[in-house]
Design a protein around this motif. Structure first.
Motif, PDB file in Angstrom:
ATOM      1  N   PHE A  26      27.843  35.964  55.113  1.00 45.49           N
ATOM      2  CA  PHE A  26      27.918  36.925  54.019  1.00 45.49           C
ATOM      3  C   PHE A  26      28.339  36.196  52.747  1.00 45.49           C
ATOM      4  O   PHE A  26      29.069  35.206  52.801  1.00 45.49           O
ATOM      5  N   LEU A  27      27.892  36.720  51.609  1.00 49.33           N
ATOM      6  CA  LEU A  27      28.238  36.107  50.337  1.00 49.33           C
ATOM      7  C   LEU A  27      28.518  37.207  49.322  1.00 49.33           C
ATOM      8  O   LEU A  27      27.715  38.119  49.156  1.00 49.33           O
ATOM      9  N   PHE A  28      29.676  37.111  48.691  1.00 50.49           N
ATOM     10  CA  PHE A  28      29.986  37.980  47.557  1.00 50.49           C
ATOM     11  C   PHE A  28      29.686  37.216  46.280  1.00 50.49           C
ATOM     12  O   PHE A  28      30.096  36.066  46.117  1.00 50.49           O
ATOM     13  N   TYR A  29      28.943  37.863  45.385  1.00 52.21           N
ATOM     14  CA  TYR A  29      28.709  37.338  44.044  1.00 52.21           C
ATOM     15  C   TYR A  29      29.402  38.304  43.101  1.00 52.21           C
ATOM     16  O   TYR A  29      29.068  39.493  43.052  1.00 52.21           O
ATOM     17  N   GLU A  30      30.409  37.796  42.390  1.00 47.86           N
ATOM     18  CA  GLU A  30      31.271  38.646  41.574  1.00 47.86           C
ATOM     19  C   GLU A  30      31.373  38.099  40.156  1.00 47.86           C
ATOM     20  O   GLU A  30      31.387  36.896  39.966  1.00 47.86           O
ATOM     21  N   ASN A  31      31.487  38.992  39.204  1.00 46.24           N
ATOM     22  CA  ASN A  31      31.802  38.611  37.835  1.00 46.24           C
ATOM     23  C   ASN A  31      32.955  39.473  37.338  1.00 46.24           C
ATOM     24  O   ASN A  31      32.969  40.693  37.551  1.00 46.24           O
ATOM     25  N   TRP A  32      33.893  38.810  36.695  1.00 46.78           N
ATOM     26  CA  TRP A  32      35.107  39.441  36.183  1.00 46.78           C
ATOM     27  C   TRP A  32      35.259  39.090  34.704  1.00 46.78           C
ATOM     28  O   TRP A  32      34.852  38.018  34.271  1.00 46.78           O
ATOM     29  N   THR A  33      35.876  39.995  33.944  1.00 42.34           N
ATOM     30  CA  THR A  33      36.027  39.753  32.506  1.00 42.34           C
ATOM     31  C   THR A  33      36.945  38.568  32.216  1.00 42.34           C
ATOM     32  O   THR A  33      36.821  37.932  31.175  1.00 42.34           O
ATOM     33  N   SER A  34      37.857  38.257  33.140  1.00 43.38           N
ATOM     34  CA  SER A  34      38.743  37.095  32.962  1.00 43.38           C
ATOM     35  C   SER A  34      39.351  36.704  34.308  1.00 43.38           C
ATOM     36  O   SER A  34      39.328  37.474  35.265  1.00 43.38           O
ATOM     37  N   LYS A  35      39.910  35.511  34.343  1.00 44.46           N
ATOM     38  CA  LYS A  35      40.587  35.051  35.557  1.00 44.46           C
ATOM     39  C   LYS A  35      41.815  35.917  35.840  1.00 44.46           C
ATOM     40  O   LYS A  35      42.142  36.179  37.001  1.00 44.46           O
ATOM     41  N   ASP A  36      42.486  36.371  34.795  1.00 45.13           N
ATOM     42  CA  ASP A  36      43.677  37.199  34.962  1.00 45.13           C
ATOM     43  C   ASP A  36      43.370  38.484  35.731  1.00 45.13           C
ATOM     44  O   ASP A  36      44.100  38.848  36.649  1.00 45.13           O
ATOM     45  N   VAL A  37      42.272  39.172  35.373  1.00 45.88           N
ATOM     46  CA  VAL A  37      41.947  40.421  36.070  1.00 45.88           C
ATOM     47  C   VAL A  37      41.499  40.129  37.503  1.00 45.88           C
ATOM     48  O   VAL A  37      41.778  40.909  38.412  1.00 45.88           O
ATOM     49  N   TRP A  38      40.819  39.006  37.730  1.00 52.46           N
ATOM     50  CA  TRP A  38      40.427  38.633  39.095  1.00 52.46           C
ATOM     51  C   TRP A  38      41.668  38.361  39.951  1.00 52.46           C
ATOM     52  O   TRP A  38      41.723  38.765  41.110  1.00 52.46           O
ATOM     53  N   GLN A  39      42.669  37.710  39.362  1.00 54.03           N
ATOM     54  CA  GLN A  39      43.886  37.428  40.124  1.00 54.03           C
ATOM     55  C   GLN A  39      44.612  38.722  40.501  1.00 54.03           C
ATOM     56  O   GLN A  39      45.168  38.826  41.586  1.00 54.03           O
ATOM     57  N   LYS A  40      44.564  39.721  39.637  1.00 52.33           N
ATOM     58  CA  LYS A  40      45.126  41.032  39.977  1.00 52.33           C
ATOM     59  C   LYS A  40      44.365  41.621  41.163  1.00 52.33           C
ATOM     60  O   LYS A  40      44.959  42.179  42.088  1.00 52.33           O
ATOM     61  N   HIS A  41      43.044  41.497  41.131  1.00 53.51           N
ATOM     62  CA  HIS A  41      42.206  41.969  42.240  1.00 53.51           C
ATOM     63  C   HIS A  41      42.621  41.302  43.552  1.00 53.51           C
ATOM     64  O   HIS A  41      42.742  41.957  44.582  1.00 53.51           O
TER      65      HIS A  41
END
Length: 98
Positions: free
Chosen positions: A54-69
């Motif tokens: 399986f592969l997730f392809y993700e885009n986030w507005t910033s690294k900070d919001v991804w780290q919260k995720h």
């Protein structure tokens, strides 16, 4: 750089006998994650040849919001539910260059 868009490619290789468990747990993450602040897209793919991959392809507005995720409860629940069911997990943090 923290405010730059971040692309994540996460590769999950499930153990053969645990494929459906891992798949179902990954599917549970989609809607809740897509609703998170800063999530641009969160797309799950399954390999056509190796159904355990399986592969997730993700885009986030910033690294900070991804780290919260990454610190959210639903990811901790996924990790607990799939403990011992994943053969390999590779995560790449990427930046679009073209």
């Amino acid at each position: 750089m923290a405010n730059q868009q971040l692309t994540i490619v996460a590769r999950i290789l499930a153990k053969e006998e645990k494929r459906e468990l891992v798949k179902n747990e990954l599917l549970k993450l989609i809607n809740i994650t897509r609703a998170e602040e800063g999530c641009i897209n969160y797309d799950l793919h399954q390999d056509n040849e190796n159904k355990n991959l399986f592969l997730f392809y993700e885009n986030w507005t910033s690294k900070d919001v991804w780290q919260k995720h990454m610190n959210n409860a639903h990811l901790a629940e996924y990790m607990k539910a799939t403990e011992g069911a994943v053969e390999e997990f590779i995560l790449n943090e990427m930046t679009q260059i073209g």
